[in-house]
Design an enzyme around this catalytic site. Structure first.
Site, mmCIF file in Angstrom:
data_model
loop_
_atom_site.group_PDB
_atom_site.id
_atom_site.type_symbol
_atom_site.label_atom_id
_atom_site.label_comp_id
_atom_site.label_asym_id
_atom_site.label_seq_id
_atom_site.Cartn_x
_atom_site.Cartn_y
_atom_site.Cartn_z
ATOM 1 N N GLU A 98 -40.296 0.592 -28.028
ATOM 2 C CA GLU A 98 -39.233 -0.524 -27.151
ATOM 3 C C GLU A 98 -40.394 0.237 -25.444
ATOM 4 O OE1 GLU A 98 -38.916 -2.843 -26.522
ATOM 5 O OE2 GLU A 98 -36.934 -3.600 -27.387
ATOM 6 N N ASP A 99 -40.453 -0.604 -25.000
ATOM 7 C CA ASP A 99 -40.759 0.269 -23.262
ATOM 8 C C ASP A 99 -39.167 -0.019 -22.338
ATOM 9 O OD1 ASP A 99 -40.297 -2.424 -23.420
ATOM 10 O OD2 ASP A 99 -42.016 -3.704 -21.975
ATOM 11 N N ASP B 87 -32.709 -2.523 -21.545
ATOM 12 C CA ASP B 87 -31.291 -2.390 -20.695
ATOM 13 C C ASP B 87 -30.071 -3.810 -21.444
ATOM 14 O OD1 ASP B 87 -31.820 -5.418 -20.531
ATOM 15 O OD2 ASP B 87 -33.082 -5.050 -19.278
ATOM 16 N N PHE C 164 -35.380 -3.370 -11.042
ATOM 17 C CA PHE C 164 -36.611 -3.538 -10.859
ATOM 18 C C PHE C 164 -37.558 -3.121 -11.391
ATOM 19 C CE2 PHE C 164 -38.640 -7.226 -12.329
ATOM 20 C CZ PHE C 164 -39.421 -7.744 -13.806
ATOM 21 N N ARG D 139 -48.632 -4.905 -15.706
ATOM 22 C CA ARG D 139 -48.157 -3.926 -16.939
ATOM 23 C C ARG D 139 -49.393 -2.620 -16.069
ATOM 24 N NH1 ARG D 139 -45.658 -6.765 -20.815
ATOM 25 N NH2 ARG D 139 -45.655 -8.932 -20.725
#
Length: 190
Positions: free
Chosen positions: A105-106, A109, A158, A171
């Site tokens: 996973e990146d 949260d 964020f 990205r």
């Protein structure tokens, strides 16, 4: 989203440099290689954000690896908050029955998407199912997730870059940065 061609102008601060990320990915690769010594490992990338991380991570792992890709969505458009509704947009290409599986996973949260994905993949009978995430944002966690390998624990900001996006942009930044709030505030007003 910014109309500028300079993506870095939308970055309030660099949270993790390219060098910090690469050093940590190398450490994770060594640890995972030791943990899976003598076994084949299937890495499942959760598209699109984890693609750069998985590409670097798989090159840092010294045991035999297979890769597969899934795409799930719990965000809509340029949203900065998860909707909680999870949809599988692209499923696995091969069976993971009896396989050692590591979800890559990146960012984790709320945990809602990954919780859904864990339940879904457990139904495919892997021999083991573990999680590796580049970024962990525990301040936003709504569901407890057993994360086996964490690159970095980050504050509730964020973030963009190194696979992470806002509106499918940013990205390609080589670092993880904090997106200037006025960028997504302006988009919300449109």
């Amino acid at each position: 989203m910014s109309k500028t061609a300079d993506l870095q102008a939308d970055v309030a601060e660099v949270l993790l440099s390219e060098a910090e990320i690469q050093a940590r990915v190398a450490e994770l690769g060594r640890t995972i290689s030791a943990d899976y010594a003598g076994r084949e490992l299937t890495l499942v990338s959760v598209l699109k954000g984890s693609l750069p991380f998985m590409a670097d991570l798989m090159r840092a792992i010294s045991v035999p690896v297979r890769i597969d890709l899934m795409e799930v969505s719990s965000y809509g458009g340029t949203a900065t908050e998860s909707s909680g509704l999870v949809r599988i947009l692209k499923d696995l290409s091969a069976s993971i029955d009896g396989q050692e599986v590591l979800i890559v996973e990146d960012i984790i949260d709320t945990g809602l998407t990954l919780n859904y994905l864990l339940r879904y993949l457990r139904g495919k009978n892997p021999r083991s199912l573990r999680i590796c995430t580049l970024l962990d944002k525990p301040a936003r966690r709504l569901v407890e997730i057993p994360v086996d390998y964490v690159g970095f624990t980050i504050p509730d900001r964020f973030v963009i870059g190194y696979g992470l996006d806002y509106g499918e942009v940013y990205r390609n930044l080589r670092f993880v940065g904090v997106l200037r709030p006025e960028v997504y505030a302006a988009a919300a007003e449109d």
